[in-house]
Design an enzyme around this catalytic site. Structure first.
Site, PDB file in Angstrom:
ATOM      1  N   LYS A   1       4.309 -18.225  25.050  1.00  0.00           N
ATOM      2  CA  LYS A   1       5.450 -17.243  24.686  1.00  0.00           C
ATOM      3  C   LYS A   1       6.011 -16.936  26.005  1.00  0.00           C
ATOM      4  O   LYS A   1       5.695 -17.233  27.116  1.00  0.00           O
ATOM      5  CB  LYS A   1       4.613 -16.185  24.429  1.00  0.00           C
ATOM      6  CG  LYS A   1       4.134 -16.215  22.692  1.00  0.00           C
ATOM      7  CD  LYS A   1       4.181 -14.970  21.960  1.00  0.00           C
ATOM      8  CE  LYS A   1       3.645 -15.508  20.418  1.00  0.00           C
ATOM      9  NZ  LYS A   1       4.700 -15.683  19.671  1.00  0.00           N
TER      10      LYS A   1
ATOM     11  N   LYS B   1      -1.497 -18.118   7.326  1.00  0.00           N
ATOM     12  CA  LYS B   1      -2.202 -18.224   8.337  1.00  0.00           C
ATOM     13  C   LYS B   1      -2.373 -16.989   8.918  1.00  0.00           C
ATOM     14  O   LYS B   1      -1.707 -16.126   8.890  1.00  0.00           O
ATOM     15  CB  LYS B   1      -1.923 -19.256   9.289  1.00  0.00           C
ATOM     16  CG  LYS B   1      -0.475 -18.855  10.086  1.00  0.00           C
ATOM     17  CD  LYS B   1      -0.359 -19.656  11.142  1.00  0.00           C
ATOM     18  CE  LYS B   1      -0.983 -19.051  12.389  1.00  0.00           C
ATOM     19  NZ  LYS B   1      -0.035 -18.087  13.143  1.00  0.00           N
TER      20      LYS B   1
ATOM     21  N   LYS C   1       8.981 -27.276   7.976  1.00  0.00           N
ATOM     22  CA  LYS C   1      10.169 -27.572   8.536  1.00  0.00           C
ATOM     23  C   LYS C   1      10.885 -29.063   8.108  1.00  0.00           C
ATOM     24  O   LYS C   1      10.012 -30.144   8.014  1.00  0.00           O
ATOM     25  CB  LYS C   1       9.924 -27.484  10.188  1.00  0.00           C
ATOM     26  CG  LYS C   1       9.665 -26.031  10.322  1.00  0.00           C
ATOM     27  CD  LYS C   1       9.593 -25.702  11.945  1.00  0.00           C
ATOM     28  CE  LYS C   1       9.038 -24.423  12.324  1.00  0.00           C
ATOM     29  NZ  LYS C   1      10.262 -23.128  12.470  1.00  0.00           N
TER      30      LYS C   1
ATOM     31  N   ASP D   1      -3.372 -18.922  17.613  1.00  0.00           N
ATOM     32  CA  ASP D   1      -2.128 -18.541  16.864  1.00  0.00           C
ATOM     33  C   ASP D   1      -1.276 -19.954  16.812  1.00  0.00           C
ATOM     34  O   ASP D   1      -0.584 -20.032  15.814  1.00  0.00           O
ATOM     35  CB  ASP D   1      -1.162 -17.524  17.707  1.00  0.00           C
ATOM     36  CG  ASP D   1      -0.026 -16.988  17.168  1.00  0.00           C
ATOM     37  OD1 ASP D   1      -0.358 -16.604  15.990  1.00  0.00           O
ATOM     38  OD2 ASP D   1       0.944 -17.058  17.586  1.00  0.00           O
TER      39      ASP D   1
ATOM     40  N   HIS E   1      -0.130 -25.153  13.932  1.00  0.00           N
ATOM     41  CA  HIS E   1       1.148 -25.991  14.120  1.00  0.00           C
ATOM     42  C   HIS E   1       0.938 -27.301  14.991  1.00  0.00           C
ATOM     43  O   HIS E   1       1.364 -28.269  14.465  1.00  0.00           O
ATOM     44  CB  HIS E   1       1.987 -24.810  14.577  1.00  0.00           C
ATOM     45  CG  HIS E   1       2.374 -23.606  13.958  1.00  0.00           C
ATOM     46  ND1 HIS E   1       2.083 -23.584  12.542  1.00  0.00           N
ATOM     47  CD2 HIS E   1       2.440 -22.417  14.259  1.00  0.00           C
ATOM     48  CE1 HIS E   1       2.141 -22.356  12.208  1.00  0.00           C
ATOM     49  NE2 HIS E   1       2.502 -21.589  13.290  1.00  0.00           N
TER      50      HIS E   1
ATOM     51  N   GLU F   1       8.291 -20.837  23.320  1.00  0.00           N
ATOM     52  CA  GLU F   1       8.974 -19.457  22.879  1.00  0.00           C
ATOM     53  C   GLU F   1       9.524 -18.576  23.918  1.00  0.00           C
ATOM     54  O   GLU F   1       8.864 -18.642  25.012  1.00  0.00           O
ATOM     55  CB  GLU F   1       8.026 -18.928  21.670  1.00  0.00           C
ATOM     56  CG  GLU F   1       7.739 -19.497  20.694  1.00  0.00           C
ATOM     57  CD  GLU F   1       6.695 -18.714  19.731  1.00  0.00           C
ATOM     58  OE1 GLU F   1       7.379 -17.894  18.683  1.00  0.00           O
ATOM     59  OE2 GLU F   1       5.594 -18.571  19.650  1.00  0.00           O
TER      60      GLU F   1
ATOM     61  N   ARG G   1       0.865  -1.251   0.230  1.00  0.00           N
ATOM     62  CA  ARG G   1      -0.088  -0.020  -0.043  1.00  0.00           C
ATOM     63  C   ARG G   1       0.884   1.203   0.090  1.00  0.00           C
ATOM     64  O   ARG G   1       0.195   2.495  -0.283  1.00  0.00           O
ATOM     65  CB  ARG G   1      -0.901  -0.048   1.195  1.00  0.00           C
ATOM     66  CG  ARG G   1      -2.272  -0.705   1.097  1.00  0.00           C
ATOM     67  CD  ARG G   1      -2.916  -0.785   2.187  1.00  0.00           C
ATOM     68  NE  ARG G   1      -2.410  -1.068   3.420  1.00  0.00           N
ATOM     69  CZ  ARG G   1      -2.643  -1.107   4.686  1.00  0.00           C
ATOM     70  NH1 ARG G   1      -4.004  -0.858   4.913  1.00  0.00           N
ATOM     71  NH2 ARG G   1      -1.998  -1.440   5.842  1.00  0.00           N
TER      72      ARG G   1
HETATM   73  C1  BG6 Z   1       3.707 -18.427  13.843  1.00  0.00           C
HETATM   74  C2  BG6 Z   1       3.045 -17.567  15.162  1.00  0.00           C
HETATM   75  O1  BG6 Z   1       2.553 -18.925  13.242  1.00  0.00           O
HETATM   76  O2  BG6 Z   1       4.814 -18.970  14.376  1.00  0.00           O
HETATM   77  C3  BG6 Z   1       4.107 -16.557  15.973  1.00  0.00           C
HETATM   78  O3  BG6 Z   1       1.971 -16.558  14.657  1.00  0.00           O
HETATM   79  C4  BG6 Z   1       5.002 -17.734  16.386  1.00  0.00           C
HETATM   80  O4  BG6 Z   1       3.377 -16.334  17.002  1.00  0.00           O
HETATM   81  C5  BG6 Z   1       5.604 -18.601  15.138  1.00  0.00           C
HETATM   82  O5  BG6 Z   1       6.011 -16.797  17.002  1.00  0.00           O
HETATM   83  C6  BG6 Z   1       6.667 -19.296  15.443  1.00  0.00           C
HETATM   84  O6  BG6 Z   1       7.199 -20.161  14.379  1.00  0.00           O
HETATM   85  P1  BG6 Z   1       8.727 -20.491  14.514  1.00  0.00           P
HETATM   86  O7  BG6 Z   1       9.091 -20.982  13.004  1.00  0.00           O
HETATM   87  O8  BG6 Z   1       9.646 -19.421  15.078  1.00  0.00           O
HETATM   88  O9  BG6 Z   1       8.841 -21.466  15.557  1.00  0.00           O
END
Ligand code: BG6
Length: 487
Positions: free
Chosen positions: A333, A145, A179, A232, A237, A213, A46
């Protein structure tokens, strides 16, 4: 891989994903000579930027380590920037700009369209693309996503997109499936006879899946505060990891046979009770020696937000293979350590010749940051006939294959270029996962607090304790020294 001329269009090109993941992945595809010279990369955003201003913002030195200048030149030569606002500009403007670029490159009609956009812009962009007409070549549209925010919105989105695209043109991304070690779950299971007999309830006690994380919410509060850890991370995942671990062998090697089995796992998930789910939210704490703020004090997060930043879930699958075997899923997190791994913990039986019980056998799939697969098993100690010790056979992926293993997004892009849907969730999988997540929120209690820098709320420990188990890490199993020596 067959090389074809393709127009690559990236929507949301001024965002972080393009800079951090998509452009570096395209660099590697150029480096491997997988794109023809007639493959423009049209970055749509944009912001009113010149081509050079856009390229400067990509911050290539930071995101492509030790880039080869010659490869970089070949990559940059094909990058175009197009200012376009999906919500306010007209399809006619769009068609005219595309026609102009198409003329300059005199390319074939194949189109790969990547939507690094919020879900709310998906439908409008799909309509825009369909206004270009089908043309002679193929058209593949890739959706980042989140795909919906609950079952209702995911169904609507699927309906609306299907009105303008065929299912075969739709690629819904879950980057975890790009992955290496996630793809290796399938190889481990279906390419190794040694494990196939043991992959079931008569041998396996339980399975632990952890994606931990250290990052907080960063600059994404606007999205994250409405989403939370379950939408999320779990809906996509973690449920994908569960599907790969638990699925039956696909009946053939077509993408749909694999996706049929993945969706069957979700259809057999047992309903959850409130004590199967623990949600958490980080308070202030210390991480790697530094003080970090509480979630509620992060920029853009309300002081009284009840969004979860952690989830632990006990899942049962109602089928013959897995009846009674718990799968424990956990993600959060601002946890103590960044790592993702799966632990398949085998039953422990007292046997003739083994004086002590030993530790349970275990297969550990290390997804990141270490990548590999380890097998823990018992041996007799040399100095005492009646004692056993758990030792580790540890396959280190990068030690064996060296650096430059394709990053998740490179695999994703490559699969789209090849038209291979195997690693992209199908519509029915997406809907089944949201159905489960909707049910989860119905039973879940308010998030419990945990201090940033720890392994989540105490209640998440109790979830396993109440089953006589504990979350396993390299630190709390007897084999820890063996693992550390190996690294
Ligand atoms: C994303 C999430 O899909 O995956 C994030 O929106 C998250 O919040 C991320 O941090 C983690 O991905 P990876 O590959 O760093 O484990």
């Amino acid at each position: 891989m067959k090389k074809e001329s393709i127009m690559i269009l990236i929507f949301g090109a001024t965002g972080d994903l393009t800079r951090r993941k998509l452009i570096p992945s395209l660099y590697h595809l150029v480096r491997k000579d997988l794109l023809t010279n007639c493959t423009p990369i049209i970055c749509v955003g944009r912001k009113d930027l010149s081509r050079q201003e856009f390229i400067d913002r990509l911050n290539i030195e930071k995101f492509i380590e030790a880039a080869d200048p010659e490869v970089l030149e070949r990559l940059l030569a094909r990058i175009e920037y197009m200012r376009f606002n999906v919500t306010s500009d007209t399809p006619e403007d769009f068609t005219a700009s595309i026609a102009n670029i198409q003329e300059r490159y005199s390319c074939a009609d194949n189109k790969l369209i990547y939507l690094a956009l919020p879900t709310s812009a998906f439908q409008r962009t799909a309509e825009l693309i369909s206004s270009l007409g089908k043309g002679q070549g193929w058209r593949r549209m890739v959706f980042e996503k989140p795909f919906g925010e609950d079952l209702k919105s995911a169904k609507e989105l699927n309906e609306n997109i299907r009105a303008v695209l065929n299912e075969s043109e739709i690629y819904r991304v879950d980057h975890y499936l790009g992955k290496q070690l996630v793809q290796n779950i399938l190889t481990l299971r279906f390419g190794n006879e040694i494990f196939s007999g043991a992959w079931q309830k008569r041998a396996i006690d339980h399975v632990q899946i952890t994606v931990s994380e250290t990052l907080g919410v960063e600059k994404r509060a606007g999205y994250y505060d409405k989403s939370g850890a379950v939408r999320d991370m779990v809906q996509n995942h973690l449920l994908q990891l569960l599907s790969f671990l638990a699925m039956e062998p696909p009946k053939d090697d077509t993408p749909d046979a694999l996706r049929d089995e993945a969706v069957r796992v979700l259809q057999r998930l047992q309903p959850l009770n409130s004590d199967d789910v623990v949600l958490g939210q980080y308070g202030e704490g210390t991480l790697n020696g530094e003080k970090v703020a509480a979630y509620q004090s992060e920029d853009g997060v309300a002081d009284d937000s009840v969004t979860e930043t952690f989830a632990a879930i006990r899942v049962y699958i109602e089928n013959d293979r897995w009846q009674g075997v718990p799968f424990y899923l956990r993600t959060g997190k601002r946890m103590a350590k960044r790592y993702a791994e799966i632990r398949i913990v085998f039953q422990q039986r007292r046997r003739y010749l083994i004086g002590s019980n030993g530790d349970p056998n275990m297969i550990i799939i290390r997804i990141q940051p270490d990548t590999g697969i380890a097998l823990a098993f018992n041996v007799q100690t040399p100095h005492d006939d009646y004692k056993t010790e758990s030792v580790m056979m540890d396959f280190c992926h990068h030690c064996h294959f060296g650096p430059n293993t394709p990053e998740a997004y490179e695999s994703i892009l490559r699969n789209v270029l090849e038209g291979d849907h195997s690693l992209f969730p199908r519509r029915d999988w997406i809907e089944a996962s949201w159905e489960y997540i909707d049910r989860l929120y119905e039973v879940a209690q308010k998030p419990k607090m945990y201090a940033a820098g720890c392994d989540g709320p105490a209640e998440a420990m109790k979830l396993l304790k109440s089953d006589g188990r504990e979350w396993l890490t390299d630190e709390n199993i007897a084999t820890a020294p063996a693992i550390k020596d190996f690294r």
